[in-house]
Design a protein around this motif. Structure first.
Motif, PDB file in Angstrom:
ATOM      1  N   LEU A  15       0.838  -1.180   0.000  1.00 58.26           N
ATOM      2  CA  LEU A  15       0.000   0.000   0.000  1.00 58.26           C
ATOM      3  C   LEU A  15       0.881   1.239   0.000  1.00 58.26           C
ATOM      4  CD1 LEU A  15      -2.585  -1.053   2.746  1.00 58.26           C
ATOM      5  CD2 LEU A  15      -2.936  -1.098   0.280  1.00 58.26           C
ATOM      6  N   ALA A  16       0.379   2.310  -0.598  1.00 60.35           N
ATOM      7  CA  ALA A  16       1.113   3.562  -0.609  1.00 60.35           C
ATOM      8  C   ALA A  16       1.189   4.132   0.793  1.00 60.35           C
ATOM      9  CB  ALA A  16       0.444   4.567  -1.552  1.00 60.35           C
ATOM     10  N   GLU A  17       2.259   4.894   1.074  1.00 59.15           N
ATOM     11  CA  GLU A  17       2.437   5.416   2.421  1.00 59.15           C
ATOM     12  C   GLU A  17       1.395   6.473   2.774  1.00 59.15           C
ATOM     13  OE1 GLU A  17       7.241   4.677   2.864  1.00 59.15           O
ATOM     14  OE2 GLU A  17       6.424   6.687   3.072  1.00 59.15           O
ATOM     15  N   ASP A  18       0.756   7.058   1.758  1.00 56.94           N
ATOM     16  CA  ASP A  18      -0.298   8.036   2.018  1.00 56.94           C
ATOM     17  C   ASP A  18      -1.684   7.416   1.871  1.00 56.94           C
ATOM     18  OD1 ASP A  18      -0.422   9.714  -1.225  1.00 56.94           O
ATOM     19  OD2 ASP A  18      -0.213   7.595  -0.678  1.00 56.94           O
ATOM     20  N   VAL A  19      -1.753   6.093   2.073  1.00 51.21           N
ATOM     21  CA  VAL A  19      -3.019   5.377   1.918  1.00 51.21           C
ATOM     22  C   VAL A  19      -4.037   5.886   2.936  1.00 51.21           C
ATOM     23  CG1 VAL A  19      -2.382   3.544   3.512  1.00 51.21           C
ATOM     24  CG2 VAL A  19      -4.041   3.098   1.728  1.00 51.21           C
ATOM     25  N   THR A  20      -5.306   5.887   2.558  1.00 52.32           N
ATOM     26  CA  THR A  20      -6.360   6.331   3.459  1.00 52.32           C
ATOM     27  C   THR A  20      -6.649   5.256   4.505  1.00 52.32           C
ATOM     28  OG1 THR A  20      -8.117   5.457   2.066  1.00 52.32           O
ATOM     29  CG2 THR A  20      -7.421   7.730   1.658  1.00 52.32           C
ATOM     30  N   LEU A  21      -7.197   5.687   5.625  1.00 56.35           N
ATOM     31  CA  LEU A  21      -7.508   4.745   6.699  1.00 56.35           C
ATOM     32  C   LEU A  21      -8.479   3.652   6.268  1.00 56.35           C
ATOM     33  CD1 LEU A  21      -7.804   7.083   9.808  1.00 56.35           C
ATOM     34  CD2 LEU A  21      -5.947   5.550   9.258  1.00 56.35           C
ATOM     35  N   PRO A  22      -9.574   3.991   5.559  1.00 59.31           N
ATOM     36  CA  PRO A  22     -10.480   2.906   5.160  1.00 59.31           C
ATOM     37  C   PRO A  22      -9.820   1.859   4.280  1.00 59.31           C
ATOM     38  CG  PRO A  22     -11.575   5.029   4.986  1.00 59.31           C
ATOM     39  CD  PRO A  22     -10.127   5.313   5.239  1.00 59.31           C
ATOM     40  N   VAL A  23      -8.903   2.286   3.382  1.00 61.95           N
ATOM     41  CA  VAL A  23      -8.235   1.314   2.512  1.00 61.95           C
ATOM     42  C   VAL A  23      -7.332   0.408   3.343  1.00 61.95           C
ATOM     43  CG1 VAL A  23      -6.554   1.054   0.650  1.00 61.95           C
ATOM     44  CG2 VAL A  23      -8.366   2.773   0.470  1.00 61.95           C
ATOM     45  N   PHE A  24      -6.585   0.978   4.278  1.00 59.05           N
ATOM     46  CA  PHE A  24      -5.723   0.174   5.133  1.00 59.05           C
ATOM     47  C   PHE A  24      -6.547  -0.793   5.975  1.00 59.05           C
ATOM     48  CE2 PHE A  24      -2.100  -1.076   7.437  1.00 59.05           C
ATOM     49  CZ  PHE A  24      -2.380  -1.020   8.800  1.00 59.05           C
ATOM     50  N   ASP A  25      -7.664  -0.297   6.513  1.00 60.49           N
ATOM     51  CA  ASP A  25      -8.511  -1.153   7.328  1.00 60.49           C
ATOM     52  C   ASP A  25      -9.124  -2.274   6.488  1.00 60.49           C
ATOM     53  OD1 ASP A  25      -9.510  -1.443  10.040  1.00 60.49           O
ATOM     54  OD2 ASP A  25     -11.486  -1.141   9.180  1.00 60.49           O
ATOM     55  N   ALA A  26      -9.505  -1.943   5.247  1.00 62.89           N
ATOM     56  CA  ALA A  26     -10.052  -2.982   4.364  1.00 62.89           C
ATOM     57  C   ALA A  26      -8.995  -4.043   4.063  1.00 62.89           C
ATOM     58  CB  ALA A  26     -10.560  -2.359   3.067  1.00 62.89           C
ATOM     59  N   TRP A  27      -7.739  -3.615   3.916  1.00 63.52           N
ATOM     60  CA  TRP A  27      -6.670  -4.592   3.689  1.00 63.52           C
ATOM     61  C   TRP A  27      -6.532  -5.510   4.903  1.00 63.52           C
ATOM     62  CZ3 TRP A  27      -2.141  -5.331   6.481  1.00 63.52           C
ATOM     63  CH2 TRP A  27      -1.274  -6.282   5.954  1.00 63.52           C
ATOM     64  N   LEU A  28      -6.638  -4.946   6.104  1.00 68.20           N
ATOM     65  CA  LEU A  28      -6.573  -5.778   7.299  1.00 68.20           C
ATOM     66  C   LEU A  28      -7.707  -6.800   7.313  1.00 68.20           C
ATOM     67  CD1 LEU A  28      -5.645  -3.276  10.150  1.00 68.20           C
ATOM     68  CD2 LEU A  28      -4.249  -5.154   9.294  1.00 68.20           C
ATOM     69  N   ASP A  29      -8.896  -6.364   6.904  1.00 66.01           N
ATOM     70  CA  ASP A  29     -10.027  -7.305   6.837  1.00 66.01           C
ATOM     71  C   ASP A  29      -9.697  -8.479   5.941  1.00 66.01           C
ATOM     72  OD1 ASP A  29     -12.757  -4.883   6.979  1.00 66.01           O
ATOM     73  OD2 ASP A  29     -11.553  -5.823   8.540  1.00 66.01           O
ATOM     74  N   THR A  30      -9.141  -8.169   4.752  1.00 64.62           N
ATOM     75  CA  THR A  30      -8.814  -9.230   3.785  1.00 64.62           C
ATOM     76  C   THR A  30      -7.696 -10.121   4.303  1.00 64.62           C
ATOM     77  OG1 THR A  30      -9.464  -7.767   1.971  1.00 64.62           O
ATOM     78  CG2 THR A  30      -8.109  -9.690   1.413  1.00 64.62           C
ATOM     79  N   ALA A  31      -6.653  -9.495   4.850  1.00 63.13           N
ATOM     80  CA  ALA A  31      -5.499 -10.271   5.309  1.00 63.13           C
ATOM     81  C   ALA A  31      -5.865 -11.191   6.467  1.00 63.13           C
ATOM     82  CB  ALA A  31      -4.369  -9.327   5.723  1.00 63.13           C
ATOM     83  N   THR A  32      -6.649 -10.696   7.410  1.00 63.22           N
ATOM     84  CA  THR A  32      -7.005 -11.520   8.567  1.00 63.22           C
ATOM     85  C   THR A  32      -8.027 -12.591   8.213  1.00 63.22           C
ATOM     86  OG1 THR A  32      -8.634  -9.840   9.201  1.00 63.22           O
ATOM     87  CG2 THR A  32      -6.477  -9.740  10.256  1.00 63.22           C
ATOM     88  N   ALA A  33      -8.710 -12.415   7.096  1.00 65.45           N
ATOM     89  CA  ALA A  33      -9.623 -13.478   6.659  1.00 65.45           C
ATOM     90  C   ALA A  33      -8.847 -14.711   6.212  1.00 65.45           C
ATOM     91  CB  ALA A  33     -10.517 -12.979   5.519  1.00 65.45           C
ATOM     92  N   ASP A  34      -7.623 -14.491   5.707  1.00 62.14           N
ATOM     93  CA  ASP A  34      -6.790 -15.611   5.265  1.00 62.14           C
ATOM     94  C   ASP A  34      -6.034 -16.243   6.426  1.00 62.14           C
ATOM     95  OD1 ASP A  34      -7.594 -15.160   2.663  1.00 62.14           O
ATOM     96  OD2 ASP A  34      -5.933 -13.802   2.244  1.00 62.14           O
ATOM     97  N   ARG A  35      -5.509 -15.395   7.320  1.00 59.84           N
ATOM     98  CA  ARG A  35      -4.719 -15.915   8.440  1.00 59.84           C
ATOM     99  C   ARG A  35      -4.758 -14.904   9.578  1.00 59.84           C
ATOM    100  NH1 ARG A  35       1.755 -17.351   8.709  1.00 59.84           N
ATOM    101  NH2 ARG A  35       1.614 -18.857  10.417  1.00 59.84           N
ATOM    102  N   PRO A  36      -4.932 -15.354  10.822  1.00 58.34           N
ATOM    103  CA  PRO A  36      -4.918 -14.415  11.945  1.00 58.34           C
ATOM    104  C   PRO A  36      -3.631 -13.612  11.969  1.00 58.34           C
ATOM    105  CG  PRO A  36      -5.670 -16.573  12.658  1.00 58.34           C
ATOM    106  CD  PRO A  36      -5.165 -16.746  11.257  1.00 58.34           C
TER     107      PRO A  36
END
Length: 931
Positions: free
Chosen positions: A82-103
């Protein structure tokens, strides 16, 4: 090995890991003094759990400026691509996706050095979804929290699923276990006595003291044990004098520096000759490290802090002064800080003003103006008056959305105004003070103070200040339901038009919007609010813009979703203008509240996360907490609900004055009390909200429900319910019908729903045989009013009433299935459990009768329920059949079909069906054909 004696602490951290693997988010704050083993503990846990979870490590650094936002999280962002100036919702959405695959475990080490941006991101993540496999573990050095982090920690501790682990020093027995772990064998008890006496149980010092000892040692060597500072500085002391001199200069520099900057500055700071060999030595000694951005900084950041602390005050002043004098082309903020640390008062003052003028960040500007203000008295010729500096502080605080700083500046300015000073300035400050105190929850509208502002400015009747003061007085009067406020609002419009000032006109238009609403002219109110909002956003008057949005929402008369869209658009406009997050958060919090009412709890949670993801301001924070409390209560999370409402009361204490409560504290407290089984407290809170806060519509059924619960409790215990029924009769005599808040338009559908609920609760208290039909009416009215939480509750009560009367037993299955479907959709855990218990007792299968579920046609403009009805209509279902399948009344089905005819321009069911078939996907037609 150094973790010996930490079994309980390890178990607690591993418990958080288990929660993550079970799909439950949590946060753990690990606090303790330097060297107590915070990082070692977390490292050991992550090592032990590496096969079960993904670990992301964010290291905070002790930077002395704010030039590197999100620095600790950059490695995390890189791993996420992700870009360093990524918005909070995009970062949070990435966390949702990543944690769905593995804690995932997100470790933030040395949080006391985190910048504000990093803290904002972490708050957003911590306040996120509870149903994802994420655990955030943050280590914090006790005593080094600072003002920002202390405030942040206070907020985080109030969030649900946040725990704290305080690591204390080890007692003698556990120190012995640690030494035995390092040695690989039990140590001599005399050695344990020596070690524990010298280190006082600090694990890091213990490890440094004994790690090179012979395990057979019975005593420590004769040299005196070092303290924490000596231990941290030890690697530095082993380097050559040139390497020590170089790293000392780097430490005073205060942040990572590229080689070119060091090569240019070092000679001017007394470091002659080439710097590269000394840098290489420091890196080899692991004192410095080369960071990914090719800058040099300390491997152990505490070392930089200790090196500077070891300097004499005069040495610190000299080195900071040298840095300031040789930072060619440096940012003014960097220079301002070094001059301040060098205690060079005159340049520190001048550069603070210059840096404040150059920075685009209001919060940084505020910090610098405050520094200039602290130095002002020591400057011979400051070139600016103290009052002017306070005005700069006020303006910067307003732009930063920092209400407390703004209020402090206003009060300082008021004190410094001479008695015969500028009346217009005094009046403006008085107006702002009254509005700000109300905004922050320190008082009610304070009509007296607002009236004083009008009197002060009356000597200049054609001034913008007088028009604004008059408009604010009108608003305050109407907030307190004073009918004369309408007249004052009309006067404010005339004054604003006379003075020709846009801000005054916007203020007057907001007052006019509320006045038109009270006169029963919603169209005029809507137009005034829209015009006020346009002017306010153009002028960047964000508080005024929020008032315009409130007026527009109050006059909308639409559904919860439609009103939520008004706040959503307001939040979007504020975001586009780069308004302080406190204003955006307030809009998001109200949007979330309305989405919650509409049953869209997932989007409600999303908007709450936006609101609480950064510093939301007092009102936005309190509003978000109230909404979060209501949602948690409705979904059966009682402790979480109580925690949120308690935090809201701490943040926003205006309700304690009994003057006003615009945030519905008592409403939610009544709901929480009902859920806790305290019907008496619930009734008192509901009545208080009705009588003092002006919120009547939803509190009437809540109060009636509380009394019905009390009556049923007396019946269940064999006592006479007559006293409670008498109270209920008197209550309904006082409040026979739902009355809308004087400052808002209540849609007729919602009024009917609240009225039906109150009438059904009244019948429940007396076990009236008409209860079944009344609860059916209430359920249908709630459905039409877009109130799914109340609809589910009403269906459950309808089934309960039907079970009491054998003649109505046939109604039980449909009512319970309808209630259960809604409760499932809403994740209303407690209500769902109650429904399931009743179904088991009544031997009702909650699984709907088997029937084909047609694919909803994709006609634009239809609601989800309308598409569902249309799908069944395509199979040839009659209104009665569709009503039975969807557990609705035939009347409600007819209303949905009429709405679809209007939206699609068709004239009858046949035309509507043909239009729908033309829009159906091929696979949908095949599905319908199978049946």
């Amino acid at each position: 090995m150094a973790l010996a004696g930490r079994a309980e602490e390890l178990a607690m951290v591993l418990g958080c890991i288990r929660d993550a693997t079970a799909g439950t988010a949590s946060t753990l704050l690990v606090r303790g003094e330097p060297g107590v083993g915070k990082t070692s503990l977390v490292t050991e846990v992550c090592r032990a759990a590496k096969s079960r979870v993904e670990t992301l490590w964010a290291q905070c650094l002790p930077l002395t400026s704010m030039n590197a936002p999100l620095l600790p999280l950059r490695e995390v962002l890189r791993r996420a691509r992700l870009a360093e100036d990524v918005t909070l919702p995009v970062f949070d959405a990435w966390l949702d996706t990543a944690t769905a695959d593995r804690p995932m475990v997100l470790v933030v080490d040395d949080l006391q050095w985190a910048d504000r941006s990093t803290l904002d991101v972490l708050l957003y993540v911590i306040a996120g979804r509870p149903d994802r496999g994420l655990v955030v573990i943050a280590t914090v050095r006790a005593g080094a929290e600072g003002e920002w982090l202390s405030s942040w920690l206070a907020d985080v501790r109030r969030l649900p699923r946040v725990r704290e682990l305080v690591l204390d020093r080890l007692d003698r027995a556990r120190t012995g276990e640690q030494v035995g772990g390092i040695f690989g064998r039990p140590p001599d008890e005399r050695l344990v006595d020596d070690v524990h006496t010298r280190t006082n149980g600090n694990p890091y010092l213990t490890e440094l003291l004994v790690r090179n000892l012979d395990p057979s040692s019975t005593r420590l060597p004769p040299w005196r044990p070092s303290d924490l500072r000596d231990a941290v500085v030890q690697p530095w002391r082993r380097m050559s004098a040139r390497a020590r001199d170089l790293t000392l200069i780097v430490a005073v520099g205060g942040k990572p520096r590229p080689y070119d900057d060091l090569a240019r500055v070092l000679p001017a700071l007394g470091f002659a000759g080439p710097a590269l060999p000394a840098l290489e030595e420091a890196v080899a000694a692991e004192v410095l490290q080369v960071r990914p951005d090719e800058t040099f900084w300390f491997t152990h950041p505490l070392l930089a802090e200790m090196l500077v602390a070891d300097l004499l005050p005069e040495q610190q002043r000299q080195l900071h002064g040298a840095w300031a004098a040789n930072l060619d082309g440096a940012e003014p903020v960097d220079l301002a800080d070094h001059y301040a640390w060098a205690e060079m008062t005159e340049p520190a003052f001048r550069w603070a003003l210059r840096a404040a003028a150059s920075t685009a960040r209001p919060a940084e500007r505020l910090r610098l103006f405050r520094r200039a203000l602290s130095l002002w008295a020591d400057i011979t010729d400051p070139g600016i008056a103290e009052a002017e500096l306070w005005e700069c502080v006020r303006a910067a605080a307003e732009q930063a959305g920092l209400d407390q700083d703004q209020l402090e500046a206003i009060e300082a300015l008021v004190v410094r105004l001479p008695p015969d000073g500028d009346d217009l300035l005094r009046g403006r400050l008085t107006t702002e003070r009254a509005a700000l105190r109300f905004e922050m929850g320190y008082s009610g509208p304070d009509v007296g103070l607002r009236r004083t502002a009008v009197e002060i400015t009356a000597s200049s009747p054609n001034s913008p200040e007088h028009a604004i003061a008059t408009a604010e007085l009108a608003l305050g009067m109407m907030f307190e339901h004073d009918p004369d406020g309408v007249t004052v609002a009309a006067a404010a419009i005339k004054l604003a038009e006379t003075c020709g000032d846009d801000e005054a006109l916007a203020e007057a238009l907001v007052a006019a919007a509320y006045a038109e609403l009270r006169k029963g002219r919603p169209d005029a109110a809507r137009a005034a609010a829209a015009q006020a909002g346009q002017i306010a956003i153009r002028l960047r008057r964000y508080v005024l813009f929020k008032l315009a949005i409130y007026a527009a929402a109050n006059v909308s008369g639409g559904s919860h979703r439609e009103t939520a869209e008004i706040f959503g658009r307001g939040a979007e406009e504020l975001t586009n203008c780069r308004a302080p997050h406190s204003h955006v958060a307030e809009m998001c919090a109200w949007e979330a509240d309305l989405l919650m009412w509409a049953g869209d709890w997932r989007r409600c949670q999303q908007r709450l996360r936006v609101a609480l993801g950064a510093r939301p301001g007092r009102r936005g924070d309190a509003r978000a907490r109230v909404t979060a409390a209501r949602l948690a209560c409705l979904q059966g999370r009682q402790a979480e609900a109580e925690g949120h409402i308690a935090r809201a009361e701490e943040i926003f204490p205006v309700h304690r004055t009994d003057e006003m409560s615009l945030l519905q504290f008592h409403d939610v407290k009544a709901l929480i009390a009902l859920a806790a089984g305290d019907a008496e407290r619930a009734f008192n809170a509901a009545v208080r909200s009705m009588e003092r806060d002006g919120w009547v519509e939803d509190m009437l059924p809540i109060a009636a429900r509380a009394l019905a619960d009390l009556a049923e409790a007396r019946i269940d215990s064999g006592r006479d319910p007559a006293p409670v029924l008498a109270r209920l009769s008197e209550f309904r005599r006082r409040y026979p019908e739902v009355i809308a808040d004087l400052g808002a338009v209540l849609p007729e559908e919602r009024r009917r729903a609240f009225q039906a609920l109150a009438d059904a609760e009244t019948a429940r208290a007396a076990h009236d045989p008409a209860g079944v039909s009344l609860w059916r009416v209430a359920a249908d009215a709630c459905h039409e009013g877009g109130q799914p939480w109340d609809e589910a509750y009403a269906c459950w009560r309808m089934a309960q009433a039907a079970l009491r009367d054998r003649r109505n037993h046939r109604d039980v299955p449909e009512a319970l299935r309808r209630a259960h479907r809604l409760a499932e959709d809403l994740a209303a855990g407690k209500l769902r459990d109650d429904i399931e218990r009743m179904a088991r007792s009544a031997r009702v299968d909650l699984t709907p009768a088997e029937r084909p579920t047609p694919a909803p046609p994709d006609l634009p403009g239809l609601t989800v329920r309308e598409r569902e009805v249309l799908g069944h209509l395509l199979t040839g279902g009659t209104n009665a059949e569709i009503a039975k399948i969807l557990v609705l009344s035939e009347k409600t089905i007819g209303v949905h079909i009429s709405n679809m005819l209007r939206k699609t321009g068709t004239t009858n069911r046949i035309e509507l069906a043909e239009l729908a078939r033309r829009h159906q996907a091929p696979d949908s037609e095949e599905h319908n054909g199978r049946f």
